[in-house]
Design a protein around this motif. Structure first.
Motif, PDB file in Angstrom:
ATOM      1  N   ILE A  15      13.157  12.913   4.767  1.00  0.00           N
ATOM      2  CA  ILE A  15      11.940  13.355   5.431  1.00  0.00           C
ATOM      3  C   ILE A  15      10.934  13.902   4.474  1.00  0.00           C
ATOM      4  O   ILE A  15       9.717  14.082   4.388  1.00  0.00           O
ATOM      5  CB  ILE A  15      12.339  14.645   6.317  1.00  0.00           C
ATOM      6  CG1 ILE A  15      13.199  14.200   7.523  1.00  0.00           C
ATOM      7  CG2 ILE A  15      11.197  15.551   6.655  1.00  0.00           C
ATOM      8  CD1 ILE A  15      12.412  13.280   8.547  1.00  0.00           C
ATOM      9  N   ALA A  16      11.426  14.376   3.349  1.00  0.00           N
ATOM     10  CA  ALA A  16      10.681  14.923   2.254  1.00  0.00           C
ATOM     11  C   ALA A  16      10.023  13.846   1.297  1.00  0.00           C
ATOM     12  O   ALA A  16       9.030  14.187   0.376  1.00  0.00           O
ATOM     13  CB  ALA A  16      11.380  15.745   1.411  1.00  0.00           C
ATOM     14  N   GLY A  17      10.243  12.308   1.705  1.00  0.00           N
ATOM     15  CA  GLY A  17       9.691  11.330   0.815  1.00  0.00           C
ATOM     16  C   GLY A  17      10.316  11.385  -0.423  1.00  0.00           C
ATOM     17  O   GLY A  17       9.666  10.688  -1.323  1.00  0.00           O
ATOM     18  N   ARG A  18      11.523  11.608  -0.556  1.00  0.00           N
ATOM     19  CA  ARG A  18      12.035  11.358  -1.872  1.00  0.00           C
ATOM     20  C   ARG A  18      12.892  10.249  -2.023  1.00  0.00           C
ATOM     21  O   ARG A  18      13.818  10.216  -2.981  1.00  0.00           O
ATOM     22  CB  ARG A  18      13.085  12.806  -2.340  1.00  0.00           C
ATOM     23  CG  ARG A  18      12.051  14.070  -2.501  1.00  0.00           C
ATOM     24  CD  ARG A  18      12.927  15.210  -3.005  1.00  0.00           C
ATOM     25  NE  ARG A  18      13.886  15.638  -1.928  1.00  0.00           N
ATOM     26  CZ  ARG A  18      13.663  16.579  -1.263  1.00  0.00           C
ATOM     27  NH1 ARG A  18      12.442  17.326  -1.382  1.00  0.00           N
ATOM     28  NH2 ARG A  18      14.487  17.281  -0.277  1.00  0.00           N
TER      29      ARG A  18
ATOM     30  N   LEU B 138       0.633  -1.295   0.078  1.00  0.00           N
ATOM     31  CA  LEU B 138       0.163  -0.120   0.121  1.00  0.00           C
ATOM     32  C   LEU B 138       0.850   1.287   0.238  1.00  0.00           C
ATOM     33  O   LEU B 138       1.561   1.517   1.114  1.00  0.00           O
ATOM     34  CB  LEU B 138      -0.969   0.198   1.261  1.00  0.00           C
ATOM     35  CG  LEU B 138      -2.034   1.082   1.262  1.00  0.00           C
ATOM     36  CD1 LEU B 138      -2.965   1.248   0.364  1.00  0.00           C
ATOM     37  CD2 LEU B 138      -2.523   1.153   2.830  1.00  0.00           C
ATOM     38  N   THR B 139       0.741   1.930  -1.204  1.00  0.00           N
ATOM     39  CA  THR B 139       1.922   2.959  -1.234  1.00  0.00           C
ATOM     40  C   THR B 139       1.062   4.308  -1.737  1.00  0.00           C
ATOM     41  O   THR B 139       0.167   4.055  -2.521  1.00  0.00           O
ATOM     42  CB  THR B 139       3.013   2.925  -2.135  1.00  0.00           C
ATOM     43  OG1 THR B 139       3.781   3.789  -2.217  1.00  0.00           O
ATOM     44  CG2 THR B 139       2.570   2.245  -3.531  1.00  0.00           C
ATOM     45  N   GLY B 140       1.649   5.566  -1.426  1.00  0.00           N
ATOM     46  CA  GLY B 140       1.208   6.752  -1.955  1.00  0.00           C
ATOM     47  C   GLY B 140       1.729   7.033  -3.261  1.00  0.00           C
ATOM     48  O   GLY B 140       1.326   8.147  -3.803  1.00  0.00           O
ATOM     49  N   LYS B 141       2.493   6.241  -3.771  1.00  0.00           N
ATOM     50  CA  LYS B 141       3.201   6.775  -5.274  1.00  0.00           C
ATOM     51  C   LYS B 141       3.203   5.427  -5.951  1.00  0.00           C
ATOM     52  O   LYS B 141       4.485   4.776  -6.087  1.00  0.00           O
ATOM     53  CB  LYS B 141       4.240   7.271  -4.846  1.00  0.00           C
ATOM     54  CG  LYS B 141       5.448   6.572  -3.779  1.00  0.00           C
ATOM     55  CD  LYS B 141       6.714   7.392  -3.436  1.00  0.00           C
ATOM     56  CE  LYS B 141       7.413   6.823  -2.434  1.00  0.00           C
ATOM     57  NZ  LYS B 141       8.654   7.512  -1.887  1.00  0.00           N
ATOM     58  N   PRO B 142       2.010   4.768  -6.211  1.00  0.00           N
ATOM     59  CA  PRO B 142       2.097   3.474  -6.939  1.00  0.00           C
ATOM     60  C   PRO B 142       2.809   3.526  -8.172  1.00  0.00           C
ATOM     61  O   PRO B 142       3.288   2.414  -8.679  1.00  0.00           O
ATOM     62  CB  PRO B 142       0.679   3.192  -7.099  1.00  0.00           C
ATOM     63  CG  PRO B 142       0.002   4.528  -6.868  1.00  0.00           C
ATOM     64  CD  PRO B 142       0.832   5.398  -6.161  1.00  0.00           C
ATOM     65  N   GLU B 143       2.662   4.484  -9.153  1.00  0.00           N
ATOM     66  CA  GLU B 143       3.314   4.388 -10.427  1.00  0.00           C
ATOM     67  C   GLU B 143       4.608   4.376 -10.336  1.00  0.00           C
ATOM     68  O   GLU B 143       5.377   3.796 -10.788  1.00  0.00           O
ATOM     69  CB  GLU B 143       2.540   5.322 -11.437  1.00  0.00           C
ATOM     70  CG  GLU B 143       1.146   5.188 -11.728  1.00  0.00           C
ATOM     71  CD  GLU B 143       0.937   3.810 -12.217  1.00  0.00           C
ATOM     72  OE1 GLU B 143       1.643   3.267 -12.739  1.00  0.00           O
ATOM     73  OE2 GLU B 143      -0.076   3.195 -11.548  1.00  0.00           O
ATOM     74  N   ALA B 144       5.107   5.780  -9.630  1.00  0.00           N
ATOM     75  CA  ALA B 144       6.551   5.609  -9.425  1.00  0.00           C
ATOM     76  C   ALA B 144       7.445   4.658  -8.893  1.00  0.00           C
ATOM     77  O   ALA B 144       8.424   4.392  -9.407  1.00  0.00           O
ATOM     78  CB  ALA B 144       6.930   6.983  -8.580  1.00  0.00           C
TER      79      ALA B 144
END
Length: 336
Positions: free
Chosen positions: A321-324, A183-189
């Protein structure tokens, strides 16, 4: 190596008059007490580390303090006969990088009880590619298996799957024969990365309806949760009977608002995963698994996203921290 230089480099965080993180030259006597001095080879960046370095979370207890909650290296000096000079070792948790000075330093002075001899089959770099994140994921799997989690119960949902804990949790679960849903907030990336780790299904957290009923349709055999908050609440309502939820992180929120119904009507278990003060016997047993049966597939090739040196720490912590950041960041200090 038995000699320790009179001065060495470390990242030092100070809180007097406001937060500051800068590199300083230290002597061994300026570090917190311990029986063993380690010439640090590698460390890693965990969420706690990023909070400590950036000042975005109150992690360090004491000022000044050297952050870094894990390290690997070679013993340089020791008053404990179990760890003579030249012994390769690792440390995760045990309050280093929090109450005690940690791994973002060329040398570290550590309590002997925190030391784990480097397991045969792991290099110093691999030990920190696993690091606290991987150890925590392994502790979660151990506790789930002890509480009768089995692949036949259904897919394990992993939240925060692109982070260090989530990435290694997927790899470990696959080694134990589980189906995994990420379960991810960035599924395509993140799709290619998660599929390479072994995720069978990838869901978009942003489009997942999380409802509000005390019990919802039971979907998952169990879960490994790095988020807390509303997501953990939803998991309690959607895990199948007798399933386990390993609660590891609070990247979303530290709160939990739920009812007793999942626990008394479905027998769901919420397992707290506290790797900092894990009993030493457990710690040694888990590292013995991680060197062989549970050594994550693709550890250095896929899970380690990048390797940096000490100078790269501040920027890398901001990125996390920035989610990168996807996967683990390895910090090379002296190297193997």
């Amino acid at each position: 190596m038995s000699d320790v230089p009179s001065s060495f480099r470390a990242l030092r965080v100070r809180s007097e008059g406001g937060h500051s993180a800068r590199f300083e030259n230290l002597g061994i006597g300026e570090l917190s007490a311990g029986e063993v001095v380690v010439r640090v080879a590698y460390s890693g960046i965990n969420y706690k580390d990023a909070l400590a370095v950036t000042g975005k979370g109150k992690i360090l207890r004491g000022s000044p303090r050297t952050p870094g909650i894990d390290l690997s290296g070679v013993v340089a000096q020791s008053s404990d006969p179990r760890y003579p000079p030249g012994t390769p070792v690792l440390v995760t948790g045990c309050n280093i990088g929090e109450q005690l000075d940690g791994g973002y330093s060329e040398y570290a002075r550590l309590p002997a009880e925190a030391i784990v001899p480097l397991p045969e089959g792991l290099s110093l770099a691999e030990a920190m590619a696993i690091g606290t994140a991987g150890f925590t994921a392994a502790l979660a799997l151990r506790r789930m298996l002890e509480n009768h989690q089995s692949p036949e119960m259904g897919s394990i949902l992993v939240t925060g799957p692109t982070g260090g804990v989530g990435s290694i949790a997927i790899a470990l679960l696959k080694r134990e024969g589980f189906q995994v849903t990420a379960l991810t907030g960035k599924p395509e990336a993140a799709r290619d990365y998660l599929q390479a780790l072994g995720a069978d299904v990838i869901l978009d957290r942003n489009s997942q309806a999380m409802g509000g009923k005390p019990l919802e349709t039971a979907l998952w055999g169990g879960a490994v949760d790095n988020l807390g908050g509303a997501t953990l609440n939803w998991l309690t309502r959607t895990v199948k009977p007798w399933g386990n939820i390993a609660s590891i992180g609070l990247a979303q929120a530290h709160t939990l608002e739920t009812t007793v119904m999942p626990f008394i009507l479905r027998g769901v278990s919420l397992l707290g995963i506290h790797s900092v003060e894990c009993p030493r016997a457990w710690r040694l047993a888990i590292w013995d698994k991680l060197r062989a049966d549970w050594k994550p597939a693709g550890l250095m090739e896929r899970i380690v996203a990048r390797t940096i040196d000490l100078d790269g720490l501040p920027a890398a912590c901001e990125d996390l921290i920035a989610g990168r950041v996807t996967g683990r960041t390895l910090v090379r200090i002296h190297g193997d």
